[in-house]
Design an enzyme around this catalytic site. Structure first.
Site, mmCIF file in Angstrom:
data_model
loop_
_atom_site.group_PDB
_atom_site.id
_atom_site.type_symbol
_atom_site.label_atom_id
_atom_site.label_comp_id
_atom_site.label_asym_id
_atom_site.label_seq_id
_atom_site.Cartn_x
_atom_site.Cartn_y
_atom_site.Cartn_z
ATOM 1 N N SER A 90 0.759 -1.232 0.020
ATOM 2 C CA SER A 90 -0.070 -0.093 -0.086
ATOM 3 C C SER A 90 0.888 1.281 -0.222
ATOM 4 O O SER A 90 1.560 1.474 0.879
ATOM 5 C CB SER A 90 -0.720 -0.067 1.245
ATOM 6 O OG SER A 90 -1.261 1.202 1.609
ATOM 7 N N LYS A 100 -13.786 -0.892 -5.267
ATOM 8 C CA LYS A 100 -14.061 0.551 -5.649
ATOM 9 C C LYS A 100 -15.767 0.541 -6.086
ATOM 10 O O LYS A 100 -16.361 1.749 -6.108
ATOM 11 C CB LYS A 100 -13.381 1.313 -6.659
ATOM 12 C CG LYS A 100 -11.926 1.687 -5.966
ATOM 13 C CD LYS A 100 -11.095 2.247 -7.314
ATOM 14 C CE LYS A 100 -9.674 2.652 -6.647
ATOM 15 N NZ LYS A 100 -9.058 3.531 -7.656
ATOM 16 N N GLY A 152 -7.929 -1.886 -19.641
ATOM 17 C CA GLY A 152 -8.686 -2.461 -18.496
ATOM 18 C C GLY A 152 -10.034 -1.588 -18.117
ATOM 19 O O GLY A 152 -10.407 -0.519 -18.554
ATOM 20 N N GLY A 177 -11.759 -1.888 -14.845
ATOM 21 C CA GLY A 177 -12.214 -1.780 -13.345
ATOM 22 C C GLY A 177 -12.689 -0.509 -12.651
ATOM 23 O O GLY A 177 -12.945 0.345 -13.710
ATOM 24 N N GLY A 178 -12.413 -0.473 -11.502
ATOM 25 C CA GLY A 178 -12.735 0.846 -10.972
ATOM 26 C C GLY A 178 -12.185 1.983 -11.310
ATOM 27 O O GLY A 178 -12.679 3.080 -11.223
ATOM 28 N N GLY A 201 1.786 6.600 -12.120
ATOM 29 C CA GLY A 201 0.660 6.848 -11.407
ATOM 30 C C GLY A 201 0.988 7.784 -10.006
ATOM 31 O O GLY A 201 0.095 7.906 -9.392
#
Length: 253
Positions: free
Chosen positions: A20, A72, A132, A134-135, A235
């Site tokens: 994380s 998410k 992708g 996803g969220g 990112g």
């Protein structure tokens, strides 16, 4: 100060999140601000259904949460209120907890991605490919719509008009879509040799490759784009910007 003594507790909700970013970022932030009664921990859960118990166990101290993959979207069902923008995006990555214990969902990925992408855009970046579905990809799509950049989502299992498969990435498709954003986890540490299956040989110096991954700082996706002369961005700045936005939301009066 032990976890039990911390009056202001914040957490990241996700699965397999020992790596994380959020915990390290906020722990460092609290130290810099000398907030000794603040602590940030991980709620590493196998199912979103474990979340209510986590909240209950930390009821009096928990002030806010961040949400990461794969929750998410799933977290919507556990919220009392959802911010208008987060509802439009279809994904929540920040939760504020009121004094009465009510949960309100927000999306700060939109803010972070838009602010970090805009300075890199050239006039010819009119079309994009989002890798992708996803969220995180939902926030990316929302920003591209705001910036009036047409996009296609690339998926292993495409659904609907805006989604295509990796097999559909022809020379023409790559040439006309000069902004490519990786929203998949492919290439994340420790699996650093992985990368999305796109025809890298067709990438040019006019392309901008943006990877939502920050660890490693240069993924194989970015490295292969750079070899072809493309501009690249990881990112990390997006994460820092969205984290600061989350902090602001948690501390709104």
């Amino acid at each position: 100060m032990t976890e039990k003594e911390s009056k202001h507790l914040y957490a990241l909700v996700g699965k397999n999140i020992s790596y994380s970013f959020s915990r390290g970022y906020f722990t460092e932030k609290f130290e810099k601000l000398d907030l000794k009664d603040h602590k940030y921990i991980n709620f590493d859960i196998d199912s979103i259904h474990e979340l209510p118990q986590k909240i209950k166990d930390n009821k009096k101290r928990l002030k806010g949460m961040n949400v990461t993959i794969p929750y998410k979207l799933e977290v919507f069902n556990f919220l009392d209120r959802i911010d208008k923008k987060a509802r439009k995006v279809g994904a929540v990555n920040t939760i504020r907890i009121s004094k009465k214990g009510r949960l309100k969902g927000f999306n700060t990925d939109v803010y972070g991605f838009k602010k970090s992408l805009k300075p890199l855009l050239k006039k010819y970046h009119k079309r994009a490919l989002i890798l992708g579905t996803g969220g995180a990809s939902k926030a990316v799509a929302f920003v591209l719509e705001e910036l009036e950049i047409k996009y296609k989502q690339v998926s292993r299992n495409p659904e609907g008009k805006k989604q295509i498969s990796y097999q559909d990435l022809t020379e023409e498709m790559i040439n006309t879509h000069q902004l490519i954003i990786n929203c998949t986890p492919l290439g994340t540490h420790p699996n650093i040799n992985n990368c999305p299956d796109i025809p890298y040989e067709l990438i040019s110096e006019k392309h901008l490759l943006y990877d939502l991954i920050y660890n490693p700082s240069e993924t194989t996706f970015l490295k292969r784009g750079k070899e072809k002369g493309a501009s690249v961005k990881n990112g990390l700045e997006m994460l820092e910007l969205q984290a600061e936005k989350a902090w602001k939301i948690w501390n709104e009066k």
